[in-house]
Design a protein around this motif. Structure first.
Motif, PDB file in Angstrom:
ATOM      1  N   TRP A  18      37.276  41.987  43.947  1.00  0.00           N
ATOM      2  CA  TRP A  18      36.465  40.646  43.758  1.00  0.00           C
ATOM      3  C   TRP A  18      37.302  39.580  43.340  1.00  0.00           C
ATOM      4  O   TRP A  18      38.287  39.668  42.868  1.00  0.00           O
ATOM      5  N   LEU A  19      37.083  38.474  43.895  1.00  0.00           N
ATOM      6  CA  LEU A  19      37.607  37.226  43.745  1.00  0.00           C
ATOM      7  C   LEU A  19      36.715  36.097  43.298  1.00  0.00           C
ATOM      8  O   LEU A  19      35.585  36.163  43.709  1.00  0.00           O
TER       9      LEU A  19
ATOM     10  N   GLY B  25      39.278  44.004  49.934  1.00  0.00           N
ATOM     11  CA  GLY B  25      39.780  45.401  50.538  1.00  0.00           C
ATOM     12  C   GLY B  25      41.275  45.419  50.757  1.00  0.00           C
ATOM     13  O   GLY B  25      41.934  46.276  51.007  1.00  0.00           O
ATOM     14  N   ASP B  26      41.983  43.965  50.893  1.00  0.00           N
ATOM     15  CA  ASP B  26      43.452  43.996  50.792  1.00  0.00           C
ATOM     16  C   ASP B  26      44.097  44.584  49.563  1.00  0.00           C
ATOM     17  O   ASP B  26      43.668  44.757  48.450  1.00  0.00           O
ATOM     18  N   PRO B  27      45.487  45.003  49.701  1.00  0.00           N
ATOM     19  CA  PRO B  27      46.312  45.485  48.829  1.00  0.00           C
ATOM     20  C   PRO B  27      46.596  44.398  47.816  1.00  0.00           C
ATOM     21  O   PRO B  27      46.929  43.151  48.464  1.00  0.00           O
ATOM     22  N   HIS B  28      46.853  44.362  46.667  1.00  0.00           N
ATOM     23  CA  HIS B  28      47.158  43.317  45.662  1.00  0.00           C
ATOM     24  C   HIS B  28      48.478  43.151  45.927  1.00  0.00           C
ATOM     25  O   HIS B  28      49.340  43.675  46.419  1.00  0.00           O
ATOM     26  N   PRO B  29      48.931  41.645  46.102  1.00  0.00           N
ATOM     27  CA  PRO B  29      50.437  41.285  46.322  1.00  0.00           C
ATOM     28  C   PRO B  29      51.178  41.401  45.432  1.00  0.00           C
ATOM     29  O   PRO B  29      52.476  41.366  45.503  1.00  0.00           O
ATOM     30  N   GLY B  30      50.993  41.776  44.119  1.00  0.00           N
ATOM     31  CA  GLY B  30      51.934  42.037  43.041  1.00  0.00           C
ATOM     32  C   GLY B  30      52.375  40.543  42.331  1.00  0.00           C
ATOM     33  O   GLY B  30      52.009  39.657  42.879  1.00  0.00           O
ATOM     34  N   PHE B  31      53.044  41.083  41.389  1.00  0.00           N
ATOM     35  CA  PHE B  31      53.712  39.895  40.581  1.00  0.00           C
ATOM     36  C   PHE B  31      54.878  40.568  39.797  1.00  0.00           C
ATOM     37  O   PHE B  31      54.725  41.707  39.597  1.00  0.00           O
ATOM     38  N   ALA B  32      55.819  39.541  39.473  1.00  0.00           N
ATOM     39  CA  ALA B  32      56.728  39.935  38.566  1.00  0.00           C
ATOM     40  C   ALA B  32      57.036  38.656  37.629  1.00  0.00           C
ATOM     41  O   ALA B  32      57.794  37.689  38.113  1.00  0.00           O
ATOM     42  N   LEU B  33      56.594  38.584  36.504  1.00  0.00           N
ATOM     43  CA  LEU B  33      56.675  37.210  35.823  1.00  0.00           C
ATOM     44  C   LEU B  33      56.834  37.817  34.259  1.00  0.00           C
ATOM     45  O   LEU B  33      56.585  38.869  33.717  1.00  0.00           O
ATOM     46  N   PRO B  34      57.371  36.533  33.662  1.00  0.00           N
ATOM     47  CA  PRO B  34      57.772  36.919  32.080  1.00  0.00           C
ATOM     48  C   PRO B  34      56.626  36.719  31.154  1.00  0.00           C
ATOM     49  O   PRO B  34      55.664  36.007  31.342  1.00  0.00           O
ATOM     50  N   THR B  35      56.637  37.462  30.099  1.00  0.00           N
ATOM     51  CA  THR B  35      55.667  37.118  28.982  1.00  0.00           C
ATOM     52  C   THR B  35      56.141  36.020  28.005  1.00  0.00           C
ATOM     53  O   THR B  35      57.246  35.382  28.385  1.00  0.00           O
ATOM     54  N   PRO B  36      55.242  35.339  27.317  1.00  0.00           N
ATOM     55  CA  PRO B  36      55.828  34.232  26.283  1.00  0.00           C
ATOM     56  C   PRO B  36      57.290  34.447  25.674  1.00  0.00           C
ATOM     57  O   PRO B  36      57.885  33.759  25.522  1.00  0.00           O
ATOM     58  N   GLY B  37      57.359  35.887  25.307  1.00  0.00           N
ATOM     59  CA  GLY B  37      58.448  36.289  24.756  1.00  0.00           C
ATOM     60  C   GLY B  37      59.775  36.574  25.685  1.00  0.00           C
ATOM     61  O   GLY B  37      60.758  36.673  25.145  1.00  0.00           O
ATOM     62  N   GLY B  38      59.759  36.472  27.036  1.00  0.00           N
ATOM     63  CA  GLY B  38      60.685  36.573  28.015  1.00  0.00           C
ATOM     64  C   GLY B  38      60.721  38.133  28.531  1.00  0.00           C
ATOM     65  O   GLY B  38      61.749  38.207  29.437  1.00  0.00           O
TER      66      GLY B  38
ATOM     67  N   VAL C  71      44.097  26.883  46.762  1.00  0.00           N
ATOM     68  CA  VAL C  71      43.611  25.396  46.330  1.00  0.00           C
ATOM     69  C   VAL C  71      44.088  25.313  45.051  1.00  0.00           C
ATOM     70  O   VAL C  71      44.124  23.891  44.527  1.00  0.00           O
ATOM     71  N   GLY C  72      44.645  26.247  44.324  1.00  0.00           N
ATOM     72  CA  GLY C  72      45.292  26.070  42.994  1.00  0.00           C
ATOM     73  C   GLY C  72      44.273  25.605  41.902  1.00  0.00           C
ATOM     74  O   GLY C  72      44.229  25.041  40.863  1.00  0.00           O
ATOM     75  N   ALA C  73      43.033  26.201  42.048  1.00  0.00           N
ATOM     76  CA  ALA C  73      41.775  25.955  41.125  1.00  0.00           C
ATOM     77  C   ALA C  73      41.809  26.934  39.903  1.00  0.00           C
ATOM     78  O   ALA C  73      42.558  28.137  40.183  1.00  0.00           O
ATOM     79  N   MET C  74      41.536  26.382  38.813  1.00  0.00           N
ATOM     80  CA  MET C  74      41.644  27.164  37.559  1.00  0.00           C
ATOM     81  C   MET C  74      40.443  27.120  36.880  1.00  0.00           C
ATOM     82  O   MET C  74      39.914  26.025  36.935  1.00  0.00           O
ATOM     83  N   PRO C  75      40.103  28.200  36.152  1.00  0.00           N
ATOM     84  CA  PRO C  75      40.454  29.599  36.313  1.00  0.00           C
ATOM     85  C   PRO C  75      40.169  30.200  37.562  1.00  0.00           C
ATOM     86  O   PRO C  75      39.248  29.911  38.322  1.00  0.00           O
ATOM     87  N   TYR C  76      41.014  31.040  37.671  1.00  0.00           N
ATOM     88  CA  TYR C  76      40.819  32.114  39.092  1.00  0.00           C
ATOM     89  C   TYR C  76      41.081  33.364  38.747  1.00  0.00           C
ATOM     90  O   TYR C  76      41.945  33.962  37.934  1.00  0.00           O
ATOM     91  N   THR C  77      40.176  34.377  39.039  1.00  0.00           N
ATOM     92  CA  THR C  77      40.117  35.831  38.650  1.00  0.00           C
ATOM     93  C   THR C  77      40.017  36.810  39.704  1.00  0.00           C
ATOM     94  O   THR C  77      39.232  36.556  40.995  1.00  0.00           O
TER      95      THR C  77
ATOM     96  N   ALA D 273      32.122  31.622  44.283  1.00  0.00           N
ATOM     97  CA  ALA D 273      32.728  32.195  45.577  1.00  0.00           C
ATOM     98  C   ALA D 273      33.833  31.808  46.011  1.00  0.00           C
ATOM     99  O   ALA D 273      34.290  30.651  46.115  1.00  0.00           O
ATOM    100  N   ALA D 274      34.852  32.781  46.541  1.00  0.00           N
ATOM    101  CA  ALA D 274      36.045  32.562  47.102  1.00  0.00           C
ATOM    102  C   ALA D 274      35.832  31.732  48.529  1.00  0.00           C
ATOM    103  O   ALA D 274      35.455  32.201  49.394  1.00  0.00           O
TER     104      ALA D 274
END
Length: 180
Positions: free
Chosen positions: A161-162, A44-57, A144-150, A35-36
């Motif tokens: 779902w969190l 219900g919140d809009p997702h915050p997005g991301f912009a990150l590289p793949t392992p290949g860049g 909290v930086g827990a892993m894994p987190y989905t 449980a989160a």
């Protein structure tokens, strides 16, 4: 007398550090049920997005997956529960094809991630980084930086779902059933 003061200072500092770590560990273990805990991101919140590289860049933006459900999983190669759940995520990606974008976001360096995904045969989108991934985790509600987190996002871009901790096939099937 001076050596005695140093010894007492080290003991007191060690006790305080141990107490702080125990407190933080206890708070993190409260989320072991999946449980989160309270965070800045809610169902219900809009997702915050991301912009990150793949392992290949190659830079990948969350908008690439607009219009379909997205399962975002924060993980690391050194995280045993993360490693165990990856086949479950791969199976979901295989089963749901174009309706679901599975995105793994690794807190790691590109090379170990590349070796790991090759070893396991992971072919869903994998992104990687250090500080940018930590920032993305916080934005996605993982204070909290827990892993894994989905996080599961519906096709309309809203969080559905969190989940903190390792995801089982049953848990994921149930979450996806309400979205796909």
């Amino acid at each position: 007398m001076r050596g005695w003061r140093l010894w007492v200072s080290v003991v007191v500092f060690g006790f305080l550090l141990g107490t702080a770590l125990a407190w933080l560990t206890n708070r993190a273990s409260e989320s072991d049920s999946g449980a989160a805990p309270e965070s800045g991101l809610a169902i219900g919140d809009p997702h915050p997005g991301f912009a990150l590289p793949t392992p290949g860049g190659e830079q990948v933006d969350a908008e690439r997956f607009a219009g379909r459900a997205m399962l975002v999983n924060f993980w690391a190669t050194w995280c045993a529960p993360c490693r165990r759940e990856m086949p479950v995520l791969q199976a979901a990606s295989d089963k749901h094809g174009d309706a679901l974008a599975v995105v793994g976001i690794a807190l790691d360096d590109p090379e170990p991630v590349r070796r790991f995904i090759d070893e396991l045969g992971i072919d869903y989108t994998i992104l990687v980084g250090q500080d940018a991934v930590l920032d993305a985790q916080r934005a996605w509600g993982n204070e909290v930086g827990a892993m894994p987190y989905t996080v599961l996002v519906g096709p309309q871009g809203k969080v559905r779902w969190l989940h903190y901790g390792e995801v089982t096939g049953e848990e994921l099937a149930e979450a996806l059933g309400g979205v796909l």
